[in-house]
Design a protein around this motif. Structure first.
Motif, PDB file in Angstrom:
ATOM      1  N   PRO A  99       7.698 -34.040 -14.948  1.00 49.84           N
ATOM      2  CA  PRO A  99       8.218 -33.677 -16.297  1.00 49.84           C
ATOM      3  C   PRO A  99       9.443 -33.052 -16.617  1.00 49.84           C
ATOM      4  CG  PRO A  99       5.771 -33.246 -15.992  1.00 49.84           C
ATOM      5  CD  PRO A  99       6.268 -33.560 -14.771  1.00 49.84           C
ATOM      6  N   MET A 100       9.607 -32.079 -15.627  1.00 49.14           N
ATOM      7  CA  MET A 100      10.859 -31.556 -15.729  1.00 49.14           C
ATOM      8  C   MET A 100      12.169 -32.495 -15.484  1.00 49.14           C
ATOM      9  SD  MET A 100      11.896 -29.175 -12.212  1.00 49.14           S
ATOM     10  CE  MET A 100      10.037 -28.617 -11.961  1.00 49.14           C
ATOM     11  N   ILE A 101      11.869 -33.345 -14.608  1.00 57.74           N
ATOM     12  CA  ILE A 101      13.130 -34.435 -14.509  1.00 57.74           C
ATOM     13  C   ILE A 101      13.150 -35.235 -15.600  1.00 57.74           C
ATOM     14  CG2 ILE A 101      13.367 -36.679 -12.978  1.00 57.74           C
ATOM     15  CD1 ILE A 101      12.028 -35.218 -10.822  1.00 57.74           C
ATOM     16  N   ARG A 102      12.117 -35.543 -16.100  1.00 58.39           N
ATOM     17  CA  ARG A 102      12.085 -36.249 -17.403  1.00 58.39           C
ATOM     18  C   ARG A 102      12.946 -35.755 -18.539  1.00 58.39           C
ATOM     19  NH1 ARG A 102       6.850 -36.902 -17.831  1.00 58.39           N
ATOM     20  NH2 ARG A 102       6.749 -38.960 -16.381  1.00 58.39           N
ATOM     21  N   LYS A 103      12.302 -34.503 -18.754  1.00 62.25           N
ATOM     22  CA  LYS A 103      12.990 -33.646 -19.796  1.00 62.25           C
ATOM     23  C   LYS A 103      14.671 -33.638 -19.496  1.00 62.25           C
ATOM     24  CE  LYS A 103      12.471 -29.048 -22.113  1.00 62.25           C
ATOM     25  NZ  LYS A 103      13.897 -28.445 -21.876  1.00 62.25           N
ATOM     26  N   ALA A 104      15.158 -33.316 -18.257  1.00 63.95           N
ATOM     27  CA  ALA A 104      16.403 -33.193 -17.622  1.00 63.95           C
ATOM     28  C   ALA A 104      17.103 -34.778 -18.263  1.00 63.95           C
ATOM     29  CB  ALA A 104      16.806 -32.883 -16.378  1.00 63.95           C
ATOM     30  N   LYS A 105      16.516 -35.506 -18.071  1.00 65.70           N
ATOM     31  CA  LYS A 105      17.388 -36.960 -18.253  1.00 65.70           C
ATOM     32  C   LYS A 105      17.509 -36.859 -19.864  1.00 65.70           C
ATOM     33  CE  LYS A 105      15.771 -39.861 -14.403  1.00 65.70           C
ATOM     34  NZ  LYS A 105      15.388 -41.347 -13.921  1.00 65.70           N
ATOM     35  N   GLU A 106      16.627 -36.689 -20.536  1.00 64.90           N
ATOM     36  CA  GLU A 106      16.485 -36.591 -22.025  1.00 64.90           C
ATOM     37  C   GLU A 106      17.474 -35.602 -22.548  1.00 64.90           C
ATOM     38  OE1 GLU A 106      12.619 -35.644 -23.010  1.00 64.90           O
ATOM     39  OE2 GLU A 106      11.639 -37.505 -22.715  1.00 64.90           O
ATOM     40  N   GLU A 107      17.850 -34.627 -21.574  1.00 63.37           N
ATOM     41  CA  GLU A 107      18.857 -33.817 -22.338  1.00 63.37           C
ATOM     42  C   GLU A 107      20.318 -34.469 -21.783  1.00 63.37           C
ATOM     43  OE1 GLU A 107      17.666 -30.073 -20.481  1.00 63.37           O
ATOM     44  OE2 GLU A 107      16.145 -29.517 -21.975  1.00 63.37           O
ATOM     45  N   GLY A 108      20.373 -35.181 -21.129  1.00 63.57           N
ATOM     46  CA  GLY A 108      21.707 -35.846 -20.673  1.00 63.57           C
ATOM     47  C   GLY A 108      22.188 -35.248 -19.106  1.00 63.57           C
ATOM     48  N   VAL A 109      21.280 -34.558 -18.536  1.00 59.72           N
ATOM     49  CA  VAL A 109      21.710 -34.181 -17.168  1.00 59.72           C
ATOM     50  C   VAL A 109      21.798 -35.498 -16.254  1.00 59.72           C
ATOM     51  CG1 VAL A 109      20.864 -32.832 -14.938  1.00 59.72           C
ATOM     52  CG2 VAL A 109      20.372 -31.877 -17.407  1.00 59.72           C
ATOM     53  N   ARG A 110      22.820 -35.429 -15.499  1.00 62.28           N
ATOM     54  CA  ARG A 110      23.107 -36.746 -14.770  1.00 62.28           C
ATOM     55  C   ARG A 110      22.263 -36.693 -13.231  1.00 62.28           C
ATOM     56  NH1 ARG A 110      29.271 -36.841 -14.209  1.00 62.28           N
ATOM     57  NH2 ARG A 110      28.933 -39.240 -13.971  1.00 62.28           N
ATOM     58  N   ILE A 111      20.933 -36.978 -13.646  1.00 64.15           N
ATOM     59  CA  ILE A 111      20.067 -36.899 -12.359  1.00 64.15           C
ATOM     60  C   ILE A 111      19.399 -38.072 -12.140  1.00 64.15           C
ATOM     61  CG2 ILE A 111      18.351 -35.906 -13.828  1.00 64.15           C
ATOM     62  CD1 ILE A 111      17.221 -34.317 -11.327  1.00 64.15           C
ATOM     63  N   THR A 112      19.368 -38.591 -10.944  1.00 59.67           N
ATOM     64  CA  THR A 112      18.424 -39.888 -10.530  1.00 59.67           C
ATOM     65  C   THR A 112      17.674 -39.457  -9.339  1.00 59.67           C
ATOM     66  OG1 THR A 112      20.245 -40.492  -8.930  1.00 59.67           O
ATOM     67  CG2 THR A 112      20.086 -41.737 -11.297  1.00 59.67           C
ATOM     68  N   VAL A 113      16.468 -40.041  -9.185  1.00 62.83           N
ATOM     69  CA  VAL A 113      15.520 -39.717  -8.324  1.00 62.83           C
ATOM     70  C   VAL A 113      14.805 -40.970  -7.652  1.00 62.83           C
ATOM     71  CG1 VAL A 113      13.422 -38.787  -8.224  1.00 62.83           C
ATOM     72  CG2 VAL A 113      14.558 -38.099 -10.022  1.00 62.83           C
ATOM     73  N   GLU A 114      14.556 -40.655  -6.394  1.00 66.84           N
ATOM     74  CA  GLU A 114      13.920 -41.695  -5.284  1.00 66.84           C
ATOM     75  C   GLU A 114      12.633 -41.295  -4.972  1.00 66.84           C
ATOM     76  OE1 GLU A 114      15.240 -41.058  -0.769  1.00 66.84           O
ATOM     77  OE2 GLU A 114      16.751 -42.163  -2.335  1.00 66.84           O
ATOM     78  N   THR A 115      11.592 -42.237  -4.643  1.00 63.65           N
ATOM     79  CA  THR A 115      10.621 -41.934  -3.699  1.00 63.65           C
ATOM     80  C   THR A 115      10.595 -42.902  -2.775  1.00 63.65           C
ATOM     81  OG1 THR A 115       8.225 -41.111  -3.882  1.00 63.65           O
ATOM     82  CG2 THR A 115       8.946 -43.185  -5.344  1.00 63.65           C
ATOM     83  N   CYS A 116       9.324 -42.795  -1.748  1.00 62.35           N
ATOM     84  CA  CYS A 116       9.441 -43.748  -0.612  1.00 62.35           C
ATOM     85  C   CYS A 116       8.222 -44.358  -0.403  1.00 62.35           C
ATOM     86  CB  CYS A 116       9.434 -42.729   0.553  1.00 62.35           C
ATOM     87  SG  CYS A 116      10.888 -41.638   0.565  1.00 62.35           S
ATOM     88  N   PRO A 117       8.085 -45.480   0.274  1.00 60.41           N
ATOM     89  CA  PRO A 117       6.814 -46.409   0.308  1.00 60.41           C
ATOM     90  C   PRO A 117       5.671 -45.453   0.856  1.00 60.41           C
ATOM     91  CG  PRO A 117       8.850 -47.490   1.112  1.00 60.41           C
ATOM     92  CD  PRO A 117       9.275 -46.293   0.965  1.00 60.41           C
ATOM     93  N   HIS A 118       6.037 -44.521   1.845  1.00 62.95           N
ATOM     94  CA  HIS A 118       4.724 -43.825   2.172  1.00 62.95           C
ATOM     95  C   HIS A 118       4.047 -42.810   1.331  1.00 62.95           C
ATOM     96  CE1 HIS A 118       8.609 -42.010   3.884  1.00 62.95           C
ATOM     97  NE2 HIS A 118       8.149 -40.943   3.628  1.00 62.95           N
ATOM     98  N   TYR A 119       4.852 -42.547   0.469  1.00 65.09           N
ATOM     99  CA  TYR A 119       4.294 -41.629  -0.732  1.00 65.09           C
ATOM    100  C   TYR A 119       3.415 -42.480  -1.718  1.00 65.09           C
ATOM    101  CZ  TYR A 119       7.502 -38.096   0.973  1.00 65.09           C
ATOM    102  OH  TYR A 119       8.141 -37.333   2.030  1.00 65.09           O
ATOM    103  N   LEU A 120       3.732 -43.628  -2.058  1.00 68.06           N
ATOM    104  CA  LEU A 120       3.205 -44.836  -2.727  1.00 68.06           C
ATOM    105  C   LEU A 120       1.995 -45.243  -1.943  1.00 68.06           C
ATOM    106  CD1 LEU A 120       6.363 -46.334  -4.133  1.00 68.06           C
ATOM    107  CD2 LEU A 120       4.940 -44.729  -5.294  1.00 68.06           C
ATOM    108  N   THR A 121       1.875 -45.389  -0.757  1.00 69.39           N
ATOM    109  CA  THR A 121       0.969 -45.919   0.294  1.00 69.39           C
ATOM    110  C   THR A 121      -0.354 -45.115   0.447  1.00 69.39           C
ATOM    111  OG1 THR A 121       2.585 -47.509   0.746  1.00 69.39           O
ATOM    112  CG2 THR A 121       0.490 -47.355   2.181  1.00 69.39           C
ATOM    113  N   PHE A 122       0.202 -44.042   1.007  1.00 66.17           N
ATOM    114  CA  PHE A 122      -0.897 -43.340   1.805  1.00 66.17           C
ATOM    115  C   PHE A 122      -1.251 -42.067   0.942  1.00 66.17           C
ATOM    116  CE2 PHE A 122       1.658 -44.766   5.434  1.00 66.17           C
ATOM    117  CZ  PHE A 122       0.762 -45.459   5.721  1.00 66.17           C
TER     118      PHE A 122
END
Length: 448
Positions: free
Chosen positions: A251-274
């Motif tokens: 939620p805080m990342i989403r809000k920052a993007k909506e406010e125009g903060v120049r932020i991108t984010v990654e996640t990893c296969p192991h967090y999506l799998t296990f």
């Protein structure tokens, strides 16, 4: 008879299913030299010296881009080196990796260390490789020279990196680095865990995975991400959050993007799998930082990917020698943290994502075009005219059981061992040429 006035191209690839930027459709991809020069209808009359017909049950994908790989050469080549890491990438349909500034020794935090990296890579690359620079205490004067040499950005830690020679930045130092990064138009990529939260967490480690999970609570990620967002907002700099494991931060990342903060984010296969509930006690091959969290968290990460809050997927391939994983004792406190998975990113995500209705177009966006666009990786990431002819032919329905002994990475330990995954890469094409583990056609690339 061949029309003498018709151009003869080097290679055409015809596929009933080609994953293009505008969607998946039948296509004829025309290649001259190392680049894609045209994309025609599947049955277009195109003459070429060589033609590849993709079987109807297979898919032509863009070569994937893994922007988070620890190669560890020079200095810790027994953990992983350029030959083994890039062979593993090639086998997994990845045609470009960006190499982290640690755990090599010296780390890539100075021009001199960058030169050592470049020398170490000569003649050893099976795929194309770019380099990250490092942002550590005392190297602010190296940021501009490293940027000028074509690194793709700068990595920092907010807490101890696990390697003593790669120091972490305090929040004031991060803001100072961001002022310089904003001036250059660069990007700071951040391992975000708050040191005070980590220090206050219980440290009753040993064999139980629950103990390790409690030692790195999601609040550590959340607090550090909040502080980084604040610094990015004040400086106007670009920041990228690495290996997000706490869905609570979405939620805080989403809000920052909506406010125009120049932020991108990654996640990893192991967090999506296990999921934490299924990690056996003593199974230190699962140890990574931040940790694999609960099943409910895993599902929320998938939702964050699908709604665009999370921009990219990257492996965070972080291998070590087998002894450093302490499988003999299963001690999570002593074991090195990192998951070796560069070869398995595509099938792992494709397999886990079936439950969530993902498509190969999604994977191409998260694992190829997205990181290429975010980090300015030139001519990579999509099947498009003018791009390098980096391609993978995938059999999406073919299943296989992971055997660590058959993987290309140097040290044969992985939490994926014994797991059945779907999606077999049948052919990898790098800059217009079909490559195998012995081709060594990779090269060092620089920021566009």
């Amino acid at each position: 008879m061949t029309d003498p006035n018709k151009p003869i191209h080097d290679l055409v690839i015809r596929a009933r299913r080609a994953v293009l930027p505008e969607g998946t459709r039948p296509a004829c991809v025309v290649i001259d030299g190392q680049a894609i020069t045209a994309i025609e209808d599947h049955d277009a009359a195109v003459d070429a010296a060589e033609e590849i017909s993709v079987p109807d049950d297979q898919v032509l994908m863009p070569g994937l881009v893994d922007s988070h790989v620890h190669v560890n050469e020079p200095g810790r080549t027994p953990w992983e080196g350029y030959e083994s890491a890039t062979r593993a990438a090639l086998a997994g349909g990845i045609t470009t990796i960006i190499d982290m500034p640690l755990n090599s020794s010296p780390p890539t935090t100075t021009i001199q260390a960058l030169e050592e990296k470049l020398r170490a890579a000569e003649g050893r690359l099976s795929v194309d490789v770019g380099l990250w620079g490092g942002a550590v205490p005392g190297n602010l004067d190296q940021i501009e020279p490293l940027w000028g040499r074509g690194v793709f950005g700068f990595k920092c830690f907010t807490a101890h990196s696990g390697i003593d020679e790669y120091g972490c930045l305090g929040y004031d130092e991060i803001e100072e680095a961001l002022e310089e990064i904003a001036r250059l138009g660069a990007v700071l990529i951040v391992h975000a865990e708050d040191p005070a939260v980590l220090a206050a967490a219980p440290q009753d480690l040993g064999r139980p995975y629950a103990g390790y999970l409690a030692s790195r609570p999601r609040e550590a990620e959340d607090k550090a991400i909040d502080r980084v967002i604040g610094a990015a907002r004040r400086t106007g700099a670009r920041v990228h959050i690495l290996h997000l494991s706490s869905a609570q931060a979405l939620p805080m990342i989403r809000k920052a993007k909506e406010e125009g903060v120049r932020i991108t984010v990654e996640t990893c296969p192991h967090y999506l799998t296990f999921a934490a509930e299924s990690v056996p006690d003593g199974a230190t091959e699962y140890k990574c930082a931040p940790p694999v969290r609960e099943e409910a968290n895993r599902r929320e990460l998938w939702a964050g990917l699908k709604d665009g809050t999370i921009d990219h997927i990257a492996s965070d391939h972080s291998p070590c020698t087998v002894d450093l994983k302490c499988r003999d004792t299963g001690d999570f406190g002593r074991a090195w943290g990192g998951v070796a998975s560069v070869q398995l990113g595509l099938p792992a995500v494709w397999t886990a994502g079936q439950e969530f209705g993902i498509t190969l177009e999604d994977i191409a966006r998260w694992f190829a075009s997205g990181p290429s666009a975010t980090f300015g990786i030139p001519r990579k990431g999509s099947i498009a005219v003018g791009n390098d002819a980096d391609l993978a032919i995938l059999d999406p329905q073919a299943a296989f059981e992971v055997d660590v002994e058959a993987l290309e990475h140097k040290n044969k330990i992985s939490p994926y061992h014994g797991r059945t995954l779907s999606g077999v890469v049948r052919r990898t094409i790098l800059r217009g040429a079909t490559v195998d583990r012995d081709s060594k056609r990779g090269r060092i690339i620089e920021r566009g």
